[in-house]
Design an enzyme around this catalytic site. Sequence first.
Site, PDB file in Angstrom:
ATOM      1  N   ARG A  90       0.901  -1.227  -0.011  1.00 13.34           N
ATOM      2  CA  ARG A  90       0.025  -0.046   0.104  1.00 13.34           C
ATOM      3  C   ARG A  90       1.160   1.254   0.107  1.00 13.34           C
ATOM      4  NH1 ARG A  90      -2.696   3.016   4.658  1.00 13.34           N
ATOM      5  NH2 ARG A  90      -4.254   4.353   3.520  1.00 13.34           N
ATOM      6  N   HIS A 179      -8.109   6.637   0.078  1.00 13.35           N
ATOM      7  CA  HIS A 179      -8.901   5.234   0.412  1.00 13.35           C
ATOM      8  C   HIS A 179      -9.400   4.585  -0.862  1.00 13.35           C
ATOM      9  CE1 HIS A 179     -10.214   7.133   4.620  1.00 13.35           C
ATOM     10  NE2 HIS A 179      -9.007   6.134   4.824  1.00 13.35           N
ATOM     11  N   GLU A 381      -9.464  -3.937   1.885  1.00 16.73           N
ATOM     12  CA  GLU A 381      -8.343  -3.139   1.245  1.00 16.73           C
ATOM     13  C   GLU A 381      -7.238  -4.237   1.026  1.00 16.73           C
ATOM     14  OE1 GLU A 381      -8.868  -0.315   4.346  1.00 16.73           O
ATOM     15  OE2 GLU A 381      -8.157   1.109   2.772  1.00 16.73           O
TER      16      GLU A 381
END
Length: 397
Positions: A90, A179, A381
């Site tokens: 990420r 996000h 996620e």
Amino acid sequence: MSDHVLVINAGSSSLKYSLIDGASGEAAASGLVERIGEPESRHLHRGPDGETSATLKIASHEDAMRAVISAFEEYGPSFDDIEIVAIGHRVVHGGSRFADPVLIDDELVAAVTELVPLAPLHNPANLEGIRVARQLFPDHPQVAVFDTAFHQTLPPEAYTYAVPLEWRDDHGIRRYGFHGTSHAFVSAEAARVLGRDLGDLNLIVLHLGNGCSATAVRGGVSVETSMGMTPLEGLVMGTRSGDLDPAIHAHLVRELGWTVDKIDRALNHESGLKGIAGDNDFRELTTRRSAGDPHAQLAFDIYCHRLKKYIGAYYAVLGTVDAIVFTAGVGQHSAGVRATTLTGLERLGIHLDPARNNHPTPTTISTPDSPVTILVIPTNEEWQIARETLALLEPHD
Ligand code: ADP
């Protein structure tokens, strides 16, 4: 056996990881090293035999990654049993440059380093996670998945601040949104739950975790989002203020002599629910509110009011709305936030069903004849990062 991706989310003093089956989303293992660099760090590992936790000193992200590898060796699953095909990272800020995941090489590292001024709180930690993972897993392909990528479809009128040209052209000052992996995942899930094509849907997605953001999604594409150049703009969050008059900065500097760092810290870490009520944990706040605490009540009211304003704004941006989707810790678990936020919006075709909303594991929480469907959808996620990592490595035509 299906392909597994080791998903890594490196924060300034933490390292989160999950070993994800890209096809099913199932986590074969996951864990968290926190308080890296402090005298007492903590390592939590969930493997095939359950959860183990250790308190020890972990000085750096490199030591943290070594501890993760040891935990896999000691508690499983063994990398011989479950082969890691790739590592997905990420990365918070991809600037205007990255609208898709990217295979990590030296050039990518240099590009993410260039973006540090836009995300000084996040990108350095992400880069450290990448550096360490490349060092300890030199033979595995590694992919950067950007939190901003999904919002690169914002039209200029949504991403441009009304500021002088040189701010925008020379300094990258614009809205990017964050996000993105969550908004992308939840949008696709909403289409699946509704049994409709994502391309035909207008959605308002509300990601309400510690950080909070709202996104207007038209046909699977982000067209407006509440976070801005940084994750500070928009909704009220656990410790972030969200929207405020930009003149407040100048006031604090001029009248109180505060430094920019002090203001930045206060708005990112001491504001939001914590600033209003002294608590950023929504569960705690809910308990205090039920006990009649006025500060907790005010925090709750401000939070829901801001959310309602954004729903109204994004409804107007989209013109028609097929579904409003709640996700992340607060969105998934606080029936009170959902009810208070949506009350009074019946004229917009938004009809909440109280019984469905109070169900312990809610999915569709609107009445059967509500023109706008209201959904609660758990975000994932890590799975989205794993899927995007695999999709990049195994392109299909
Ligand atoms: P992150 O952004 O760190 O991923 P999460 O999505 O886990 O955050 O959300 C964390 C927030 O969700 C916290 O404020 C937490 O108190 C809140 N939360 C979790 N469970 C509940 C619950 N049952 N009721 C109300 N709030 C909850």
